[in-house]
Motif scaffolding. Structure first.
Motif, PDB file in Angstrom:
ATOM      1  N   GLN A   1       0.829  -1.206   0.000  1.00 28.75           N
ATOM      2  CA  GLN A   1       0.000   0.000   0.000  1.00 28.75           C
ATOM      3  C   GLN A   1       0.860   1.252   0.000  1.00 28.75           C
ATOM      4  O   GLN A   1       0.507   2.264  -0.597  1.00 28.75           O
ATOM      5  N   ARG A   2       2.014   1.203   0.634  1.00 27.14           N
ATOM      6  CA  ARG A   2       2.903   2.363   0.686  1.00 27.14           C
ATOM      7  C   ARG A   2       3.482   2.722  -0.674  1.00 27.14           C
ATOM      8  O   ARG A   2       3.961   3.838  -0.883  1.00 27.14           O
ATOM      9  N   THR A   3       3.436   1.773  -1.614  1.00 26.85           N
ATOM     10  CA  THR A   3       3.972   2.050  -2.948  1.00 26.85           C
ATOM     11  C   THR A   3       2.970   2.767  -3.840  1.00 26.85           C
ATOM     12  O   THR A   3       3.339   3.305  -4.881  1.00 26.85           O
ATOM     13  N   ALA A   4       1.683   2.765  -3.458  1.00 30.11           N
ATOM     14  CA  ALA A   4       0.605   3.067  -4.389  1.00 30.11           C
ATOM     15  C   ALA A   4       0.323   4.550  -4.584  1.00 30.11           C
ATOM     16  O   ALA A   4      -0.627   4.906  -5.272  1.00 30.11           O
ATOM     17  N   ALA A   5       1.126   5.426  -3.994  1.00 22.10           N
ATOM     18  CA  ALA A   5       1.041   6.857  -4.284  1.00 22.10           C
ATOM     19  C   ALA A   5       2.454   7.430  -4.242  1.00 22.10           C
ATOM     20  O   ALA A   5       3.283   7.005  -3.448  1.00 22.10           O
ATOM     21  N   TYR A   6       2.735   8.369  -5.152  1.00 21.30           N
ATOM     22  CA  TYR A   6       4.024   9.064  -5.267  1.00 21.30           C
ATOM     23  C   TYR A   6       5.139   8.164  -5.790  1.00 21.30           C
ATOM     24  O   TYR A   6       6.306   8.423  -5.546  1.00 21.30           O
ATOM     25  N   GLY A   7       4.777   7.138  -6.542  1.00 14.82           N
ATOM     26  CA  GLY A   7       5.766   6.358  -7.264  1.00 14.82           C
ATOM     27  C   GLY A   7       6.250   5.133  -6.523  1.00 14.82           C
ATOM     28  O   GLY A   7       6.340   5.113  -5.300  1.00 14.82           O
ATOM     29  N   HIS A   8       6.575   4.101  -7.288  1.00 15.89           N
ATOM     30  CA  HIS A   8       7.097   2.861  -6.718  1.00 15.89           C
ATOM     31  C   HIS A   8       8.615   2.868  -6.598  1.00 15.89           C
ATOM     32  O   HIS A   8       9.172   1.970  -5.960  1.00 15.89           O
ATOM     33  N   PHE A   9       9.267   3.862  -7.183  1.00 17.33           N
ATOM     34  CA  PHE A   9      10.738   3.853  -7.237  1.00 17.33           C
ATOM     35  C   PHE A   9      11.308   5.164  -6.715  1.00 17.33           C
ATOM     36  O   PHE A   9      10.652   6.210  -6.737  1.00 17.33           O
ATOM     37  N   GLY A  10      12.548   5.083  -6.236  1.00 19.67           N
ATOM     38  CA  GLY A  10      13.226   6.271  -5.730  1.00 19.67           C
ATOM     39  C   GLY A  10      12.679   6.754  -4.412  1.00 19.67           C
ATOM     40  O   GLY A  10      12.829   7.924  -4.067  1.00 19.67           O
ATOM     41  N   ARG A  11      12.050   5.859  -3.639  1.00 23.78           N
ATOM     42  CA  ARG A  11      11.389   6.266  -2.407  1.00 23.78           C
ATOM     43  C   ARG A  11      11.832   5.416  -1.229  1.00 23.78           C
ATOM     44  O   ARG A  11      12.307   4.299  -1.389  1.00 23.78           O
ATOM     45  N   HIS A  12      11.613   5.973  -0.058  1.00 24.01           N
ATOM     46  CA  HIS A  12      11.857   5.269   1.189  1.00 24.01           C
ATOM     47  C   HIS A  12      10.520   5.006   1.873  1.00 24.01           C
ATOM     48  O   HIS A  12       9.567   5.753   1.697  1.00 24.01           O
ATOM     49  N   ALA A  13      10.455   3.961   2.667  1.00 20.89           N
ATOM     50  CA  ALA A  13       9.237   3.657   3.426  1.00 20.89           C
ATOM     51  C   ALA A  13       9.573   3.596   4.903  1.00 20.89           C
ATOM     52  O   ALA A  13      10.361   2.752   5.339  1.00 20.89           O
ATOM     53  N   GLU A  14       9.002   4.513   5.670  1.00 20.80           N
ATOM     54  CA  GLU A  14       9.186   4.547   7.111  1.00 20.80           C
ATOM     55  C   GLU A  14      10.666   4.479   7.480  1.00 20.80           C
ATOM     56  O   GLU A  14      11.078   3.749   8.373  1.00 20.80           O
ATOM     57  N   GLY A  15      11.470   5.241   6.774  1.00 24.18           N
ATOM     58  CA  GLY A  15      12.885   5.322   7.085  1.00 24.18           C
ATOM     59  C   GLY A  15      13.746   4.262   6.439  1.00 24.18           C
ATOM     60  O   GLY A  15      14.974   4.352   6.457  1.00 24.18           O
ATOM     61  N   ASP A  16      13.142   3.238   5.870  1.00 26.38           N
ATOM     62  CA  ASP A  16      13.898   2.162   5.226  1.00 26.38           C
ATOM     63  C   ASP A  16      13.620   2.158   3.729  1.00 26.38           C
ATOM     64  O   ASP A  16      12.550   2.528   3.279  1.00 26.38           O
ATOM     65  N   TYR A  17      14.603   1.711   2.977  1.00 23.97           N
ATOM     66  CA  TYR A  17      14.403   1.564   1.542  1.00 23.97           C
ATOM     67  C   TYR A  17      13.367   0.476   1.265  1.00 23.97           C
ATOM     68  O   TYR A  17      13.289  -0.525   1.979  1.00 23.97           O
ATOM     69  N   PHE A  18      12.587   0.673   0.220  1.00 25.91           N
ATOM     70  CA  PHE A  18      11.903  -0.474  -0.347  1.00 25.91           C
ATOM     71  C   PHE A  18      13.017  -1.422  -0.805  1.00 25.91           C
ATOM     72  O   PHE A  18      14.075  -0.979  -1.262  1.00 25.91           O
ATOM     73  N   PRO A  19      12.811  -2.740  -0.733  1.00 27.56           N
ATOM     74  CA  PRO A  19      13.932  -3.655  -1.007  1.00 27.56           C
ATOM     75  C   PRO A  19      14.535  -3.499  -2.390  1.00 27.56           C
ATOM     76  O   PRO A  19      15.738  -3.709  -2.572  1.00 27.56           O
ATOM     77  N   TRP A  20      13.715  -3.118  -3.380  1.00 25.83           N
ATOM     78  CA  TRP A  20      14.249  -2.952  -4.737  1.00 25.83           C
ATOM     79  C   TRP A  20      15.021  -1.647  -4.903  1.00 25.83           C
ATOM     80  O   TRP A  20      15.604  -1.405  -5.952  1.00 25.83           O
ATOM     81  N   GLU A  21      15.032  -0.813  -3.860  1.00 25.80           N
ATOM     82  CA  GLU A  21      15.804   0.427  -3.906  1.00 25.80           C
ATOM     83  C   GLU A  21      17.175   0.279  -3.255  1.00 25.80           C
ATOM     84  O   GLU A  21      17.973   1.213  -3.259  1.00 25.80           O
ATOM     85  N   LYS A  22      17.483  -0.865  -2.693  1.00 28.57           N
ATOM     86  CA  LYS A  22      18.786  -1.075  -2.071  1.00 28.57           C
ATOM     87  C   LYS A  22      19.880  -1.133  -3.136  1.00 28.57           C
ATOM     88  O   LYS A  22      19.640  -1.533  -4.276  1.00 28.57           O
ATOM     89  N   THR A  23      21.075  -0.760  -2.744  1.00 24.84           N
ATOM     90  CA  THR A  23      22.237  -0.839  -3.649  1.00 24.84           C
ATOM     91  C   THR A  23      23.235  -1.874  -3.127  1.00 24.84           C
ATOM     92  O   THR A  23      24.439  -1.666  -3.155  1.00 24.84           O
ATOM     93  N   ASP A  24      22.704  -2.993  -2.673  1.00 19.87           N
ATOM     94  CA  ASP A  24      23.548  -4.038  -2.083  1.00 19.87           C
ATOM     95  C   ASP A  24      24.062  -5.040  -3.105  1.00 19.87           C
ATOM     96  O   ASP A  24      24.651  -6.050  -2.738  1.00 19.87           O
TER      97      ASP A  24
END
Length: 403
Positions: A370-393
């Motif tokens: 649900q946190r992805t469903a507004a303001y884009g699925h990419f380039g965003r953080h969720a509650e202080g943590d990266y969405f897993p696909w935004e990690k650079t690991d």
């Protein structure tokens, strides 16, 4: 690539009718995944004047059996989730109110013919939930490696929504759209030439001092979001250019899940395979393969292998491994694109980019959508943590595979 050009991207707020639909659909995905991490969900939502309708195909333990019988209490949970989502967005209007809207639930069991192609068996891996092509993209225009025009468009509306929720901008209503046009020089953002913001507002904010207050507020938000170097005399503002915007949201225009796929991804700066994300569990490669494609592109740029990268993956329904992997660094790569493709294939932790491998590596079987469903699925953080696909690991793994 041209040395000088104008480029534009748009965003829409959480209160836009299509985004209301997306958030409801993903709230249902989260509800079902919280009950069964292997749940199958394809939930479509329609919103209109004081009405929300759900339709689609589902399956999962503790949710619905193959005969279409609901588990005890689930139907009530679904309706409660829908109303809570609308309430969180902020709709308490005569034409769309979380407590007074009519609700209809037409979800039904997933087709057995689809299930047989997707489910893993003793002799085969899990197949893709559908055929299709998916794209991922990253560039060095912003710290989060996103196109600048889209990043700023999102952030303008995120700030306005935060001010509306906090009471700092009590004249705002939930529905809004933004658009940012930048002039690029030598491939880098140089100046903002046009800013468009259309926002739903309380009565009276379309004329006189109240209109001036609204316009001044929007310009201040833009000044806070965009770097000062991008703003100047050549920046033209279009704030509520049609005049009044009191009637909005699902009361002003019907909303449907999946109609804002360019807003959801890269703002037109990269190709799109055509499939929407919201309302789908991660066995659907429309969603999971688009996420892993972004992950790969972002890590390629973060590793210094390119300043701009597009990834394409292709799948067939019921087939586990991708049909193709394509890398394009748009002439900015420090190594050959074919070498990067080969390196990706040598990284075991990616699980051969099968649906199961993607879900395992990124941890997608969780109620995070649900946190992805507004303001884009990419380039965003969720509650202080990266969405897993935004990690650079994956940076070190890419470098090692290329060594």
């Amino acid at each position: 690539m041209r040395s000088a050009y104008l480029f534009t991207s748009e965003s829409v707020s959480e209160g836009h009718p299509d985004k209301v639909a997306d958030q409801i659909s993903d709230a249902i995905v989260d509800l079902f995944l919280s009950k069964d991490p292997e749940a199958r969900v394809a939930c479509e939502t329609m919103t209109t004047t004081n009405r929300v309708v759900l339709a689609g195909e589902i399956r999962g333990k503790g949710i619905m059996d193959e005969a279409g019988n609901w588990a005890e209490g689930v139907r009530e949970e679904i309706e409660r989730t829908v109303r809570e989502t609308v309430k969180r967005i902020g709709y308490e209007q005569e034409g769309f109110h979380w407590d007074r809207l009519d609700f209809a639930n037409h979800l039904h069991p997933q087709s057995a013919h689809i299930a047989q192609g997707v489910d893993a068996g003793a002799e085969k891996d899990e197949g893709a939930g559908d055929q299709g092509i998916m794209f991922g993209f990253a560039c060095d225009e912003t710290p989060d490696l996103m196109p600048a025009t889209l990043d700023y468009s999102h952030k303008i509306l995120e700030r306005m929504a935060a001010d509306r929720h906090s009471g700092a901008a009590p004249f705002l209503e939930p529905d809004a759209k933004s658009q940012v046009t930048l002039r690029f020089e030598n491939g880098k953002p140089a100046k903002a030439t046009a800013i468009v913001v259309s926002t739903q507002h309380k009565p009276g904010y379309d004329q006189g001092e109240k209109q001036a207050e609204l316009h001044a507020y929007v310009k201040q938000v833009v000044a806070d979001v965009l770097p000062a170097s991008l703003l100047g005399n050549e920046t033209v503002y279009h704030i509520n250019p049609t005049g009044s915007f009191e009637i909005g949201g699902p009361d002003g225009d019907a909303g449907i899940t999946g109609r804002k796929i360019i807003v959801d991804t890269y703002g037109g700066a990269a190709p799109h395979g055509g499939g929407a994300f919201s309302g789908k569990d991660p066995t659907k490669v429309d969603r999971s393969a688009a996420y892993i494609s972004r992950y790969l592109a972002k890590n390629i740029v973060a590793a210094g292998l390119a300043t701009r990268c597009t990834i394409q993956l292709a799948y067939a329904i019921g087939v586990s491994k991708p049909l193709s992997l394509y890398v394009d660094t748009h002439g900015t790569g420090t190594v050959g694109d074919d070498a990067i493709e080969a390196a990706i294939g040598r990284i075991d932790k990616l699980g051969n980019l099968t649906p199961r491998g993607i879900r395992t590596h990124l941890g997608l079987n969780k109620p995070i959508y649900q946190r992805t469903a507004a303001y884009g699925h990419f380039g965003r953080h969720a509650e202080g943590d990266y969405f897993p696909w935004e990690k650079t690991d994956l940076v070190d793994d890419l470098k090692a595979a290329l060594a």
